[in-house]
Design a protein around this motif. Structure first.
Motif, short mmCIF file in Angstrom:
data_model
loop_
_atom_site.label_atom_id
_atom_site.label_comp_id
_atom_site.label_asym_id
_atom_site.label_seq_id
_atom_site.Cartn_x
_atom_site.Cartn_y
_atom_site.Cartn_z
N GLN A 1 -15.84 -8.27 23.20
CA GLN A 1 -16.17 -9.05 22.00
C GLN A 1 -15.28 -8.67 20.82
N ARG A 2 -15.02 -7.38 20.67
CA ARG A 2 -14.13 -6.92 19.61
C ARG A 2 -12.73 -7.49 19.80
N LEU A 3 -12.23 -7.40 21.02
CA LEU A 3 -10.89 -7.92 21.32
C LEU A 3 -10.82 -9.42 21.09
N GLU B 1 -21.08 -0.71 31.18
CA GLU B 1 -20.95 -2.16 31.09
C GLU B 1 -21.14 -2.64 29.65
N GLY B 2 -22.06 -2.04 28.91
CA GLY B 2 -22.30 -2.40 27.51
C GLY B 2 -21.08 -2.13 26.65
N ASN B 3 -20.40 -0.98 26.93
CA ASN B 3 -19.18 -0.64 26.18
C ASN B 3 -18.08 -1.66 26.45
N GLU B 4 -17.98 -2.07 27.71
CA GLU B 4 -16.96 -3.06 28.07
C GLU B 4 -17.25 -4.41 27.41
N ASP C 1 -8.28 -13.71 15.44
CA ASP C 1 -7.78 -13.49 14.08
C ASP C 1 -6.26 -13.33 14.08
N LEU C 2 -5.74 -12.59 15.04
CA LEU C 2 -4.28 -12.39 15.13
C LEU C 2 -3.56 -13.70 15.42
N LEU C 3 -4.11 -14.51 16.33
CA LEU C 3 -3.50 -15.80 16.62
C LEU C 3 -3.53 -16.71 15.39
#
Length: 161
Positions: free
Chosen positions: A10-12, A2-5, A18-20
């Motif tokens: 958050q990274r995404l 769950e922590g990895n997800e 930033d991409l938008l």
């Protein structure tokens, strides 16, 4: 797990924002180049985009709806429409049973200018979209609709609606 997800989410989130922002900035550069080439200002460009998008949806704008969409008073909207009409970019159309109702349409000359300017971009965007399946494009569409709704909601809040 769950922590990895959570970390990946958050990274995404950061990367997508930033991409938008980068996409928006680059699109603005292209829009400003078109506007500069045809002696249009930023408000003119926003108005033309609003008219074009409304036409594509099959719901052409009235002057009042255009003013609401770009945040102008009635008088400023009339001056804008007059200027864009004189420049061959827009035309007023009376297509309703109520002849008092005016709709705004892209004029043929204005559309020809836009098509000739933006035509070289089309194969580039087509090439990107070809990399995605219909389901993926539908997900992207849903995401972008949501993001646009969030922006419109905040814009309206800033305008005091």
């Amino acid at each position: 797990m769950e922590g990895n997800e959570t970390a990946e989410r958050q990274r995404l989130r950061g990367d997508l924002v930033d991409l938008l922002n980068t996409y928006s900035s680059e699109a603005n550069h292209i829009g400003h180049a078109f506007a500069h080439l045809h002696r249009l200002n930023a408000t003119d460009l926003h108005a033309l985009l609003a008219v074009m998008h409304a036409e594509r949806r099959g719901a052409p704008l009235t002057p009042g709806k255009l003013g609401e969409a770009i945040g102008l008073t009635s008088g400023a909207t009339t001056a804008l429409i007059d200027r864009l009409e004189r420049g061959g970019h827009l035309r007023r159309s009376r297509e309703s049973a109520d002849r008092r109702v005016v709709h705004l349409r892209y004029a043929d000359a204005g559309m020809a200018l836009a098509l000739s300017f933006f035509a070289p971009l089309s194969p580039r965007t087509d090439q990107v979209m070809a990399q995605f399946g219909v389901g993926e494009l539908q997900t992207i569409e849903k995401f972008l609709h949501g993001m646009i709704s969030a922006l419109i909601s905040y814009r309206d809040e800033l305008r005091g609606h």
